[in-house]
Design an enzyme around this catalytic site. Structure first.
Site, PDB file in Angstrom:
ATOM      1  N   SER A   1       5.365 -12.631  13.528  1.00 18.23           N
ATOM      2  CA  SER A   1       5.391 -12.114  14.914  1.00 18.23           C
ATOM      3  C   SER A   1       5.444 -13.216  15.962  1.00 18.23           C
ATOM      4  O   SER A   1       6.168 -13.107  16.958  1.00 18.23           O
ATOM      5  CB  SER A   1       4.167 -11.238  15.168  1.00 18.23           C
ATOM      6  OG  SER A   1       4.182 -10.145  14.293  1.00 18.23           O
TER       7      SER A   1
ATOM      8  N   LYS B   1      -7.060  -2.926  11.755  1.00 20.48           N
ATOM      9  CA  LYS B   1      -6.366  -1.824  12.452  1.00 20.48           C
ATOM     10  C   LYS B   1      -7.276  -0.641  12.794  1.00 20.48           C
ATOM     11  O   LYS B   1      -7.031   0.061  13.759  1.00 20.48           O
ATOM     12  CB  LYS B   1      -5.174  -1.335  11.617  1.00 20.48           C
ATOM     13  CG  LYS B   1      -4.008  -2.311  11.601  1.00 20.48           C
ATOM     14  CD  LYS B   1      -2.799  -1.703  10.911  1.00 20.48           C
ATOM     15  CE  LYS B   1      -1.618  -2.646  10.949  1.00 20.48           C
ATOM     16  NZ  LYS B   1      -0.404  -2.058  10.391  1.00 20.48           N
TER      17      LYS B   1
ATOM     18  N   ASN C   1      -2.312  -0.911  16.112  1.00 21.36           N
ATOM     19  CA  ASN C   1      -1.719  -2.217  15.763  1.00 21.36           C
ATOM     20  C   ASN C   1      -1.320  -3.004  17.000  1.00 21.36           C
ATOM     21  O   ASN C   1      -0.824  -4.124  16.899  1.00 21.36           O
ATOM     22  CB  ASN C   1      -0.509  -2.041  14.834  1.00 21.36           C
ATOM     23  CG  ASN C   1       0.716  -1.572  15.583  1.00 21.36           C
ATOM     24  OD1 ASN C   1       0.607  -0.866  16.583  1.00 21.36           O
ATOM     25  ND2 ASN C   1       1.879  -1.965  15.111  1.00 21.36           N
TER      26      ASN C   1
ATOM     27  N   GLY D   1       4.640   7.830   0.007  1.00 18.89           N
ATOM     28  CA  GLY D   1       3.502   7.048   0.477  1.00 18.89           C
ATOM     29  C   GLY D   1       2.660   7.811   1.487  1.00 18.89           C
ATOM     30  O   GLY D   1       3.147   8.740   2.162  1.00 18.89           O
TER      31      GLY D   1
ATOM     32  N   GLY E   1      -0.168   5.706   2.943  1.00 15.73           N
ATOM     33  CA  GLY E   1      -1.013   4.616   3.452  1.00 15.73           C
ATOM     34  C   GLY E   1      -0.800   4.458   4.960  1.00 15.73           C
ATOM     35  O   GLY E   1      -0.250   5.358   5.622  1.00 15.73           O
ATOM     36  N   GLY E   2      -1.230   3.314   5.496  1.00 14.55           N
ATOM     37  CA  GLY E   2      -1.176   3.095   6.944  1.00 14.55           C
ATOM     38  C   GLY E   2       0.225   3.240   7.532  1.00 14.55           C
ATOM     39  O   GLY E   2       0.408   3.926   8.549  1.00 14.55           O
TER      40      GLY E   2
ATOM     41  N   ARG F   1      -5.355  10.866  -0.274  1.00 13.01           N
ATOM     42  CA  ARG F   1      -4.561  10.356   0.855  1.00 13.01           C
ATOM     43  C   ARG F   1      -3.374  11.281   1.147  1.00 13.01           C
ATOM     44  O   ARG F   1      -3.037  11.540   2.296  1.00 13.01           O
ATOM     45  CB  ARG F   1      -4.063   8.937   0.552  1.00 13.01           C
ATOM     46  CG  ARG F   1      -5.017   7.857   1.026  1.00 13.01           C
ATOM     47  CD  ARG F   1      -4.360   6.477   0.979  1.00 13.01           C
ATOM     48  NE  ARG F   1      -4.222   5.995  -0.380  1.00 13.01           N
ATOM     49  CZ  ARG F   1      -5.198   5.402  -1.053  1.00 13.01           C
ATOM     50  NH1 ARG F   1      -6.369   5.211  -0.477  1.00 13.01           N
ATOM     51  NH2 ARG F   1      -5.021   4.985  -2.295  1.00 13.01           N
TER      52      ARG F   1
HETATM   53  P1  NDP Z   1      -1.324   0.696   2.316  1.00 10.74           P
HETATM   54  O1  NDP Z   1      -2.014  -0.155   1.334  1.00 10.74           O
HETATM   55  O2  NDP Z   1      -2.082   1.375   3.406  1.00 10.74           O
HETATM   56  O3  NDP Z   1      -0.526   1.871   1.525  1.00 10.74           O
HETATM   57  C1  NDP Z   1       0.245   1.591   0.383  1.00 10.74           C
HETATM   58  C2  NDP Z   1       0.973   2.873  -0.047  1.00 10.74           C
HETATM   59  O4  NDP Z   1       1.852   2.510  -1.134  1.00 10.74           O
HETATM   60  C3  NDP Z   1       0.042   3.954  -0.581  1.00 10.74           C
HETATM   61  O5  NDP Z   1       0.570   5.216  -0.242  1.00 10.74           O
HETATM   62  C4  NDP Z   1       0.113   3.729  -2.102  1.00 10.74           C
HETATM   63  O6  NDP Z   1      -0.097   4.897  -2.845  1.00 10.74           O
HETATM   64  C5  NDP Z   1       1.559   3.336  -2.248  1.00 10.74           C
HETATM   65  N1  NDP Z   1       1.823   2.578  -3.477  1.00 10.74           N
HETATM   66  C6  NDP Z   1       1.591   1.257  -3.693  1.00 10.74           C
HETATM   67  N2  NDP Z   1       1.992   0.914  -4.938  1.00 10.74           N
HETATM   68  C7  NDP Z   1       2.483   2.046  -5.502  1.00 10.74           C
HETATM   69  C8  NDP Z   1       3.063   2.346  -6.769  1.00 10.74           C
HETATM   70  N3  NDP Z   1       3.209   1.405  -7.712  1.00 10.74           N
HETATM   71  N4  NDP Z   1       3.464   3.617  -7.026  1.00 10.74           N
HETATM   72  C9  NDP Z   1       3.344   4.580  -6.081  1.00 10.74           C
HETATM   73  N5  NDP Z   1       2.807   4.366  -4.862  1.00 10.74           N
HETATM   74  C10 NDP Z   1       2.385   3.105  -4.571  1.00 10.74           C
HETATM   75  O7  NDP Z   1      -0.176  -0.218   2.936  1.00 10.74           O
HETATM   76  P2  NDP Z   1       0.607  -0.011   4.311  1.00 10.74           P
HETATM   77  O8  NDP Z   1       0.939   1.418   4.445  1.00 10.74           O
HETATM   78  O9  NDP Z   1      -0.115  -0.700   5.407  1.00 10.74           O
HETATM   79  O10 NDP Z   1       1.928  -0.863   4.055  1.00 10.74           O
HETATM   80  C11 NDP Z   1       2.940  -0.381   3.163  1.00 10.74           C
HETATM   81  C12 NDP Z   1       4.141  -1.305   3.264  1.00 10.74           C
HETATM   82  O11 NDP Z   1       4.730  -1.152   4.554  1.00 10.74           O
HETATM   83  C13 NDP Z   1       3.801  -2.790   3.108  1.00 10.74           C
HETATM   84  O12 NDP Z   1       4.686  -3.333   2.142  1.00 10.74           O
HETATM   85  C14 NDP Z   1       4.082  -3.380   4.466  1.00 10.74           C
HETATM   86  O13 NDP Z   1       4.615  -4.673   4.374  1.00 10.74           O
HETATM   87  C15 NDP Z   1       5.118  -2.423   5.025  1.00 10.74           C
HETATM   88  N6  NDP Z   1       5.125  -2.384   6.482  1.00 10.74           N
HETATM   89  C16 NDP Z   1       6.294  -2.634   7.119  1.00 10.74           C
HETATM   90  C17 NDP Z   1       6.351  -2.612   8.484  1.00 10.74           C
HETATM   91  C18 NDP Z   1       7.644  -2.887   9.158  1.00 10.74           C
HETATM   92  O14 NDP Z   1       7.638  -3.087  10.382  1.00 10.74           O
HETATM   93  N7  NDP Z   1       8.767  -2.888   8.449  1.00 10.74           N
HETATM   94  C19 NDP Z   1       5.167  -2.324   9.320  1.00 10.74           C
HETATM   95  C20 NDP Z   1       3.973  -2.011   8.535  1.00 10.74           C
HETATM   96  C21 NDP Z   1       3.960  -2.065   7.160  1.00 10.74           C
HETATM   97  P3  NDP Z   1      -1.584   5.455  -3.218  1.00 10.74           P
HETATM   98  O15 NDP Z   1      -2.099   6.103  -1.970  1.00 10.74           O
HETATM   99  O16 NDP Z   1      -1.294   6.426  -4.308  1.00 10.74           O
HETATM  100  O17 NDP Z   1      -2.378   4.264  -3.654  1.00 10.74           O
END
Ligand code: NDP
Length: 282
Positions: free
Chosen positions: A22, A71, A92, A130, A132-133, A159
């Site tokens: 950034s 966050k 964020n 997904g 996650g965040g 989740r």
């Molecule tokens: P989190 O850790 O909050 O969430 C990760 C998610 O990925 C969860 O839903 C998890 O599933 C899932 N996951 C991870 N591994 C696996 C797998 N092997 N099989 C199935 N599901 C999987 O991370 P964030 O949401 O914060 O970030 C996710 C991605 O987004 C990161 O790679 C980050 O770099 C990217 N990102 C990109 C941005 C951009 O501007 N392009 C901005 C913000 C983030 P479960 O809930 O089942 O564990």
């Protein structure tokens, strides 16, 4: 005569935060816009976060970005949240307002503005991998932009259910959680398919478990992964004739939104994208 005005300061706080692109992207954009602003990258431990935010206020910072692990933890230190940040339960980006800071979430907005360069999500059927965040931010913003439905495909039941419940009950969008067992088959009627998981991050060989034969030419396929921007998931979609959107678009657009919030000036997105590509060696 010397310029005696003080520079405006914004920052990014996280831990670990080394390697975050950034600062490089923002400082290039400040220079391109002729603004005498600085963007600092600051490594802050969770126990030091309250003092760090108080320090930002004491030193007159104009705002900043917050990344892992701050966050959610930053929220009690802010005077108010925007609607999107409140729904997502995560911040964020913050900006100064009166005697405090307002919390915003630009991740989902950045994604939606990259998406809108290709398709308007209003009335569209969406499949999102997904919960996650990042996925949560994207889903809420797609809901606020009146998507017709959002299917959440996620391994973790808690989740997945939580996010579909938030979308149905608080955003008013038709949504269900679909358990992710093995290779997921996409429904024919999906308009937009999004990888919101971390699968593929820094690993060009990792593939989202999706049945590639169920991609259809009519689908728009997007990925949040920006490093590498050309993921196997997007490659498979391209091979099936789909239009694709990489994670750099989301990153650039969330930067564009933050820049405008802090400075009131529209930055040049191409300057940001070029800076990111240079920093990431793409
Ligand atoms: P989190 O850790 O909050 O969430 C990760 C998610 O990925 C969860 O839903 C998890 O599933 C899932 N996951 C991870 N591994 C696996 C797998 N092997 N099989 C199935 N599901 C999987 O991370 P964030 O949401 O914060 O970030 C996710 C991605 O987004 C990161 O790679 C980050 O770099 C990217 N990102 C990109 C941005 C951009 O501007 N392009 C901005 C913000 C983030 P479960 O809930 O089942 O564990």
């Amino acid at each position: 005569m010397a310029d005696e005005s003080l520079q405006e300061i914004v920052c990014c706080m996280g831990k670990p935060v080394a390697g975050n692109p950034s600062q490089f992207m923002m400082e290039r954009s400040f220079a391109a816009a002729g603004l005498d602003w600085r963007y600092l990258t600051l490594e802050v431990s969770p126990e030091d976060l309250p003092a760090a935010v108080a320090g930002m206020k004491a030193m007159g910072f104009r705002g900043g970005n917050f990344t892992i692990p701050h966050k959610v933890a930053v929220i009690p230190h802010l005077k108010r949240l925007t609607e999107a940040a409140e729904l997502m339960g995560a911040v964020n980006c913050i900006f100064a307002e009166g005697d405090g800071f307002v919390g915003e979430n630009t991740d989902g907005k950045g994604f939606v503005s990259a998406l809108k360069e290709v398709i308007d999500p209003e009335g569209k059927k969406i499949v999102l991998f997904g919960a996650g965040g990042a996925a949560r931010a994207i889903a809420v913003e797609l809901g606020l932009n009146k998507a017709a439905s959002i299917d959440i495909v996620n391994r973790d039941a808690g989740r997945g259910r939580d996010l579909s419940k938030l979308l149905s009950e608080r955003v008013g969008i038709d949504s269900k959680w679909i358990p992710w067992n093995g290779t997921h088959e996409l429904p024919e009627e999906a308009d937009i398919v999004i990888n919101g998981t971390s699968i593929g991050l820094c690993d060009g060989s990792a593939m989202v478990p999706v049945d590639s034969s169920t991609f259809r030419e009519s689908m728009i396929v997007a990925d949040v992964i920006f490093n590498p921007p050309e993921t196997r998931f997007l490659q498979a979609a391209k091979d099936a004739g789909c239009r694709t959107i990489d994670g750099l678009g989301m990153l650039v657009n969330q930067g564009v939104i933050g820049f405008k919030i802090w400075t009131g000036v529209d930055p040049d997105p191409s300057v940001m994208r070029e800076a990111l590509e240079e920093y990431l060696g793409i």
